[in-house]
Enzyme design. Structure first.
Site, PDB file in Angstrom:
ATOM      1  N   ARG A 128      58.188 -15.233 -19.502  1.00 17.48           N
ATOM      2  CA  ARG A 128      58.654 -16.645 -19.815  1.00 17.48           C
ATOM      3  C   ARG A 128      58.055 -17.174 -21.132  1.00 17.48           C
ATOM      4  NH1 ARG A 128      55.768 -16.271 -15.078  1.00 17.48           N
ATOM      5  NH2 ARG A 128      56.673 -16.903 -12.982  1.00 17.48           N
ATOM      6  N   ILE A 129      56.932 -16.647 -21.498  1.00 19.59           N
ATOM      7  CA  ILE A 129      56.377 -17.076 -22.960  1.00 19.59           C
ATOM      8  C   ILE A 129      57.188 -16.114 -24.010  1.00 19.59           C
ATOM      9  CG2 ILE A 129      54.423 -16.874 -24.481  1.00 19.59           C
ATOM     10  CD1 ILE A 129      52.582 -17.396 -21.927  1.00 19.59           C
ATOM     11  N   ARG A 161      58.826  -3.055 -20.757  1.00 23.33           N
ATOM     12  CA  ARG A 161      58.730  -1.978 -19.950  1.00 23.33           C
ATOM     13  C   ARG A 161      60.354  -1.398 -20.009  1.00 23.33           C
ATOM     14  NH1 ARG A 161      55.077  -4.012 -14.936  1.00 23.33           N
ATOM     15  NH2 ARG A 161      56.293  -5.786 -15.571  1.00 23.33           N
ATOM     16  N   ARG A 195      46.230 -11.640 -25.220  1.00 23.13           N
ATOM     17  CA  ARG A 195      44.967 -11.380 -24.859  1.00 23.13           C
ATOM     18  C   ARG A 195      44.273 -10.510 -25.918  1.00 23.13           C
ATOM     19  NH1 ARG A 195      45.003 -14.917 -22.029  1.00 23.13           N
ATOM     20  NH2 ARG A 195      44.661 -15.234 -19.704  1.00 23.13           N
ATOM     21  N   GLU A 236      35.524 -12.572 -26.846  1.00 23.44           N
ATOM     22  CA  GLU A 236      35.393 -14.015 -27.058  1.00 23.44           C
ATOM     23  C   GLU A 236      34.151 -14.558 -26.710  1.00 23.44           C
ATOM     24  OE1 GLU A 236      38.991 -15.891 -25.404  1.00 23.44           O
ATOM     25  OE2 GLU A 236      40.194 -14.614 -26.755  1.00 23.44           O
ATOM     26  N   HIS A 255      41.096 -19.705 -29.199  1.00 22.51           N
ATOM     27  CA  HIS A 255      41.955 -19.457 -27.959  1.00 22.51           C
ATOM     28  C   HIS A 255      42.337 -20.754 -27.370  1.00 22.51           C
ATOM     29  CE1 HIS A 255      42.262 -16.917 -24.060  1.00 22.51           C
ATOM     30  NE2 HIS A 255      43.342 -17.591 -24.117  1.00 22.51           N
TER      31      HIS A 255
END
Length: 313
Positions: A154-155, A175, A232, A261, A279
Protein backbone atom coordinates in the site's frame (compact mmCIF):
# COMPACT_ATOMS: atom_id res chain seq x y z
CA UNK A 1 -16.70 -4.32 28.61
CA UNK A 2 -15.37 -2.02 31.32
CA UNK A 3 -14.13 -4.97 33.38
CA UNK A 4 -11.91 -6.24 30.54
CA UNK A 5 -8.26 -5.48 31.28
CA UNK A 6 -6.34 -3.84 28.42
CA UNK A 7 -2.58 -3.45 28.87
CA UNK A 8 -0.94 -0.36 27.37
CA UNK A 9 2.85 -0.82 27.71
CA UNK A 10 3.92 2.76 26.85
CA UNK A 11 2.22 6.14 26.25
CA UNK A 12 0.91 6.37 22.69
CA UNK A 13 -1.84 8.92 22.18
CA UNK A 14 -4.02 10.89 24.59
CA UNK A 15 -7.01 10.26 22.32
CA UNK A 16 -6.34 6.51 22.25
CA UNK A 17 -5.98 6.38 26.04
CA UNK A 18 -9.17 8.38 26.50
CA UNK A 19 -11.18 6.12 24.17
CA UNK A 20 -9.78 2.95 25.79
CA UNK A 21 -10.60 4.25 29.28
CA UNK A 22 -14.21 4.91 28.22
CA UNK A 23 -14.69 1.24 27.32
CA UNK A 24 -12.18 -0.93 29.18
CA UNK A 25 -10.15 -1.24 32.36
CA UNK A 26 -7.01 0.42 30.99
CA UNK A 27 -3.77 -0.64 32.68
CA UNK A 28 -0.85 1.73 31.98
CA UNK A 29 2.30 -0.32 32.44
CA UNK A 30 4.70 2.64 32.29
CA UNK A 31 3.13 4.17 35.41
CA UNK A 32 4.02 1.13 37.54
CA UNK A 33 7.26 1.38 39.57
CA UNK A 34 7.69 -2.42 39.39
CA UNK A 35 6.53 -3.56 35.98
CA UNK A 36 7.00 -7.32 36.45
CA UNK A 37 4.99 -7.25 39.66
CA UNK A 38 2.32 -5.08 38.02
CA UNK A 39 1.86 -7.67 35.27
CA UNK A 40 1.69 -10.48 37.85
CA UNK A 41 -0.91 -8.57 39.87
CA UNK A 42 -3.15 -8.06 36.83
CA UNK A 43 -2.32 -11.26 34.90
CA UNK A 44 -5.78 -12.79 35.26
CA UNK A 45 -7.66 -9.66 34.18
CA UNK A 46 -5.58 -8.67 31.12
CA UNK A 47 -7.29 -9.96 27.99
CA UNK A 48 -5.81 -7.52 25.47
CA UNK A 49 -2.58 -5.67 24.74
CA UNK A 50 -2.35 -2.51 22.67
CA UNK A 51 1.10 -2.32 21.08
CA UNK A 52 2.80 -0.09 18.51
CA UNK A 53 6.02 0.23 16.52
CA UNK A 54 8.08 0.38 19.74
CA UNK A 55 6.27 -2.02 22.07
CA UNK A 56 4.41 -5.19 21.24
CA UNK A 57 4.14 -8.68 22.68
CA UNK A 58 6.98 -11.18 22.81
CA UNK A 59 6.69 -14.81 23.93
CA UNK A 60 7.66 -13.94 27.52
CA UNK A 61 4.89 -11.35 27.88
CA UNK A 62 2.35 -13.60 26.19
CA UNK A 63 3.23 -16.46 28.58
CA UNK A 64 2.82 -14.18 31.58
CA UNK A 65 -0.79 -13.37 30.61
CA UNK A 66 -2.87 -16.58 30.69
CA UNK A 67 -6.11 -14.78 29.75
CA UNK A 68 -4.67 -12.87 26.79
CA UNK A 69 -6.92 -13.05 23.71
CA UNK A 70 -5.82 -10.25 21.38
CA UNK A 71 -2.93 -7.92 20.56
CA UNK A 72 -4.16 -4.80 18.78
CA UNK A 73 -1.26 -2.86 17.30
CA UNK A 74 -1.47 0.91 16.98
CA UNK A 75 0.72 0.72 13.85
CA UNK A 76 0.80 -1.04 10.49
CA UNK A 77 4.13 -2.72 11.25
CA UNK A 78 3.90 -5.67 13.62
CA UNK A 79 7.55 -6.66 13.94
CA UNK A 80 7.33 -6.18 17.73
CA UNK A 81 4.70 -8.93 17.99
CA UNK A 82 5.69 -12.61 18.01
CA UNK A 83 3.18 -13.63 15.35
CA UNK A 84 4.21 -17.28 15.30
CA UNK A 85 3.73 -17.62 19.04
CA UNK A 86 0.40 -15.78 18.90
CA UNK A 87 -0.81 -18.29 16.30
CA UNK A 88 0.29 -21.20 18.49
CA UNK A 89 -1.48 -19.72 21.53
CA UNK A 90 -4.64 -18.73 19.64
CA UNK A 91 -4.07 -15.03 20.33
CA UNK A 92 -5.55 -12.75 17.67
CA UNK A 93 -3.48 -9.89 16.21
CA UNK A 94 -4.62 -6.74 14.40
CA UNK A 95 -2.89 -3.66 13.00
CA UNK A 96 -3.86 -0.32 11.43
CA UNK A 97 -3.26 -0.52 7.67
CA UNK A 98 -4.57 1.92 5.04
CA UNK A 99 -5.34 4.82 7.38
CA UNK A 100 -1.67 5.82 7.63
CA UNK A 101 -0.70 5.15 4.00
CA UNK A 102 -1.08 8.74 2.78
CA UNK A 103 0.87 10.34 5.62
CA UNK A 104 3.81 7.93 5.35
CA UNK A 105 3.94 8.32 1.56
CA UNK A 106 3.80 12.11 1.95
CA UNK A 107 6.80 11.95 4.31
CA UNK A 108 8.78 9.89 1.78
CA UNK A 109 8.36 12.63 -0.82
CA UNK A 110 8.98 15.34 1.78
CA UNK A 111 12.24 13.71 2.84
CA UNK A 112 13.33 13.34 -0.79
CA UNK A 113 12.76 17.04 -1.43
CA UNK A 114 14.31 18.05 1.89
CA UNK A 115 17.52 16.10 1.20
CA UNK A 116 17.94 16.96 -2.48
CA UNK A 117 16.94 20.63 -2.20
CA UNK A 118 18.67 21.00 1.21
CA UNK A 119 15.52 22.51 2.73
CA UNK A 120 16.55 22.10 6.37
CA UNK A 121 20.06 23.41 5.73
CA UNK A 122 18.64 26.36 3.75
CA UNK A 123 16.33 27.18 6.67
CA UNK A 124 19.31 27.20 9.04
CA UNK A 125 21.23 29.37 6.54
CA UNK A 126 18.55 32.07 6.76
CA UNK A 127 18.08 31.84 10.53
CA UNK A 128 21.80 32.09 11.24
CA UNK A 129 22.15 35.28 9.19
CA UNK A 130 24.43 33.72 6.55
CA UNK A 131 22.20 34.83 3.67
CA UNK A 132 23.35 38.42 4.27
CA UNK A 133 26.88 37.27 3.41
CA UNK A 134 25.92 35.54 0.16
CA UNK A 135 23.46 33.31 -1.64
CA UNK A 136 23.03 29.66 -0.70
CA UNK A 137 24.69 27.14 -3.00
CA UNK A 138 22.84 25.32 -5.80
CA UNK A 139 21.16 22.01 -4.99
CA UNK A 140 19.81 18.98 -6.90
CA UNK A 141 16.52 18.72 -8.79
CA UNK A 142 14.01 16.08 -7.68
CA UNK A 143 11.58 16.22 -10.62
CA UNK A 144 12.44 13.61 -13.24
CA UNK A 145 14.77 11.56 -11.05
CA UNK A 146 14.30 7.78 -11.05
CA UNK A 147 12.71 6.60 -7.80
CA UNK A 148 13.33 3.00 -6.75
CA UNK A 149 10.97 1.53 -4.17
CA UNK A 150 11.61 -1.53 -2.01
CA UNK A 151 8.21 -3.04 -1.24
CA UNK A 152 5.20 -2.45 -3.47
CA UNK A 153 2.45 -2.75 -0.91
CA UNK A 154 0.00 0.00 0.00
CA UNK A 155 2.66 2.50 1.03
CA UNK A 156 5.04 1.68 -1.82
CA UNK A 157 2.28 2.22 -4.38
CA UNK A 158 1.28 5.49 -2.72
CA UNK A 159 4.89 6.73 -2.88
CA UNK A 160 5.04 5.75 -6.57
CA UNK A 161 1.83 7.64 -7.34
CA UNK A 162 3.18 10.80 -5.70
CA UNK A 163 6.59 10.51 -7.38
CA UNK A 164 4.88 10.13 -10.77
CA UNK A 165 3.36 13.58 -10.23
CA UNK A 166 6.97 14.84 -10.23
CA UNK A 167 7.58 13.09 -13.59
CA UNK A 168 9.79 10.51 -11.87
CA UNK A 169 10.27 7.14 -13.57
CA UNK A 170 9.47 4.38 -11.05
CA UNK A 171 11.25 1.07 -10.50
CA UNK A 172 10.80 -1.44 -7.70
CA UNK A 173 11.91 -4.58 -5.92
CA UNK A 174 9.56 -6.92 -4.09
CA UNK A 175 9.49 -10.63 -3.29
CA UNK A 176 7.74 -11.27 -6.61
CA UNK A 177 7.11 -9.19 -9.71
CA UNK A 178 3.62 -7.69 -9.81
CA UNK A 179 2.19 -8.19 -13.31
CA UNK A 180 -0.49 -5.53 -12.80
CA UNK A 181 2.14 -2.78 -12.33
CA UNK A 182 3.63 -0.91 -15.27
CA UNK A 183 6.78 -0.02 -13.31
CA UNK A 184 10.20 -1.55 -14.06
CA UNK A 185 10.91 -4.54 -11.79
CA UNK A 186 14.39 -5.54 -10.61
CA UNK A 187 14.93 -9.00 -9.11
CA UNK A 188 17.53 -7.79 -6.58
CA UNK A 189 17.90 -4.70 -4.40
CA UNK A 190 21.45 -4.12 -5.71
CA UNK A 191 20.18 -3.96 -9.30
CA UNK A 192 17.43 -1.57 -8.25
CA UNK A 193 19.89 0.65 -6.37
CA UNK A 194 22.21 0.69 -9.39
CA UNK A 195 19.42 2.01 -11.58
CA UNK A 196 17.78 4.72 -9.46
CA UNK A 197 18.58 8.14 -8.02
CA UNK A 198 16.37 7.88 -4.93
CA UNK A 199 15.85 4.57 -3.10
CA UNK A 200 12.82 4.37 -0.79
CA UNK A 201 12.50 1.60 1.80
CA UNK A 202 8.79 0.81 2.22
CA UNK A 203 8.65 -2.90 3.03
CA UNK A 204 7.69 -4.70 6.26
CA UNK A 205 10.48 -5.68 8.64
CA UNK A 206 11.10 -9.44 8.59
CA UNK A 207 14.18 -11.60 9.06
CA UNK A 208 14.62 -11.48 5.27
CA UNK A 209 14.46 -7.67 5.09
CA UNK A 210 16.63 -6.93 8.14
CA UNK A 211 19.70 -5.02 6.84
CA UNK A 212 18.30 -5.20 3.31
CA UNK A 213 20.18 -1.93 2.86
CA UNK A 214 23.78 -3.05 3.31
CA UNK A 215 27.18 -1.81 2.13
CA UNK A 216 26.74 -3.35 -1.35
CA UNK A 217 23.38 -1.62 -1.84
CA UNK A 218 24.72 1.75 -0.64
CA UNK A 219 27.70 1.49 -2.97
CA UNK A 220 25.34 0.64 -5.83
CA UNK A 221 23.21 3.69 -5.04
CA UNK A 222 26.39 5.73 -5.14
CA UNK A 223 27.71 9.20 -4.32
CA UNK A 224 24.80 10.94 -6.06
CA UNK A 225 22.11 8.60 -4.75
CA UNK A 226 19.71 9.33 -1.90
CA UNK A 227 18.37 6.77 0.57
CA UNK A 228 14.93 7.36 2.12
CA UNK A 229 13.86 5.07 4.99
CA UNK A 230 10.20 5.21 6.04
CA UNK A 231 10.09 1.51 6.92
CA UNK A 232 11.87 0.36 10.08
CA UNK A 233 15.32 1.22 11.41
CA UNK A 234 16.72 -2.33 11.20
CA UNK A 235 16.10 -2.36 7.43
CA UNK A 236 19.37 -0.41 7.24
CA UNK A 237 22.80 -1.48 8.45
CA UNK A 238 23.28 1.73 10.44
CA UNK A 239 27.07 1.64 10.98
CA UNK A 240 27.50 1.03 7.24
CA UNK A 241 25.16 3.95 6.50
CA UNK A 242 27.21 6.27 8.71
CA UNK A 243 30.42 5.15 6.98
CA UNK A 244 28.95 5.54 3.48
CA UNK A 245 27.77 9.09 4.24
CA UNK A 246 30.98 10.18 5.98
CA UNK A 247 33.13 8.75 3.18
CA UNK A 248 30.96 10.24 0.41
CA UNK A 249 30.04 6.85 -1.06
CA UNK A 250 26.35 7.75 -0.60
CA UNK A 251 24.92 11.09 -1.69
CA UNK A 252 22.41 11.64 1.10
CA UNK A 253 19.77 10.15 3.35
CA UNK A 254 16.33 11.04 4.68
CA UNK A 255 15.48 8.95 7.74
CA UNK A 256 12.31 8.66 9.80
CA UNK A 257 13.32 5.44 11.57
CA UNK A 258 16.44 4.11 13.32
CA UNK A 259 17.96 0.91 14.64
CA UNK A 260 17.58 1.70 18.36
CA UNK A 261 15.02 4.49 18.69
CA UNK A 262 15.23 7.10 20.09
CA UNK A 263 19.03 6.68 19.79
CA UNK A 264 20.38 8.18 16.56
CA UNK A 265 24.05 8.01 15.47
CA UNK A 266 25.52 11.37 16.46
CA UNK A 267 27.90 11.26 13.48
CA UNK A 268 24.85 12.13 11.33
CA UNK A 269 24.02 15.33 13.22
CA UNK A 270 26.56 17.50 11.44
CA UNK A 271 25.85 16.29 7.91
CA UNK A 272 23.93 18.73 5.69
CA UNK A 273 22.99 15.94 3.24
CA UNK A 274 21.05 14.07 5.91
CA UNK A 275 17.54 14.89 7.16
CA UNK A 276 16.47 13.25 10.41
CA UNK A 277 12.88 12.88 11.60
CA UNK A 278 11.77 11.39 14.97
CA UNK A 279 9.63 8.53 13.54
CA UNK A 280 6.69 10.76 12.62
CA UNK A 281 5.64 9.13 9.34
CA UNK A 282 2.05 8.73 10.50
CA UNK A 283 2.27 11.60 12.97
CA UNK A 284 -0.70 13.78 12.09
CA UNK A 285 -3.68 14.38 14.35
CA UNK A 286 -6.06 13.08 11.69
CA UNK A 287 -4.21 9.83 11.05
CA UNK A 288 -3.31 9.01 14.65
CA UNK A 289 -6.98 9.44 15.62
CA UNK A 290 -8.06 7.21 12.74
CA UNK A 291 -5.50 4.62 13.87
CA UNK A 292 -6.84 4.82 17.42
CA UNK A 293 -10.41 4.36 16.16
CA UNK A 294 -9.26 1.23 14.30
CA UNK A 295 -7.61 -0.18 17.44
CA UNK A 296 -10.83 0.44 19.40
CA UNK A 297 -12.94 -1.03 16.58
CA UNK A 298 -10.86 -4.21 16.52
CA UNK A 299 -11.05 -4.64 20.30
CA UNK A 300 -14.80 -4.07 20.36
CA UNK A 301 -15.34 -6.47 17.47
CA UNK A 302 -13.30 -9.16 19.22
CA UNK A 303 -15.04 -8.90 22.58
CA UNK A 304 -18.47 -8.77 20.91
CA UNK A 305 -17.60 -11.92 18.90
CA UNK A 306 -17.77 -10.04 15.60
CA UNK A 307 -15.29 -10.30 12.70
CA UNK A 308 -12.09 -8.32 13.26
CA UNK A 309 -11.73 -5.21 11.08
CA UNK A 310 -8.05 -5.69 10.16
CA UNK A 311 -6.93 -9.16 11.24
CA UNK A 312 -3.31 -10.27 10.90
CA UNK A 313 -3.55 -13.50 12.96
Amino acid sequence: MDSIGVLLPIPMSPYLEQELEKRFNLLKLWTAPHKTQFIKDHATSIRAIVGNASAGADAELIDSLPKLEIVASYSVGIDKVDLKYCKEKGVRVTNTPDVLTDDVADIAIGLSLAVMRRLCESDRYVRSGLWKKGDYKLTTKFTGKTVGIIGMGRIGKAVAKRAEAFSCPIAYFSRTEKPDLKYKYYPTVVELASNCDVLVVACPLTEETRHIINREVMNALGPKGVLINIGRGPHVDEPELVSALLEGRLGGAGLDVYQNEPEVPEQLFGLENVVLLPHVGSGTVETRNAMADLVIGNLEAHFLNKPLLTPVV
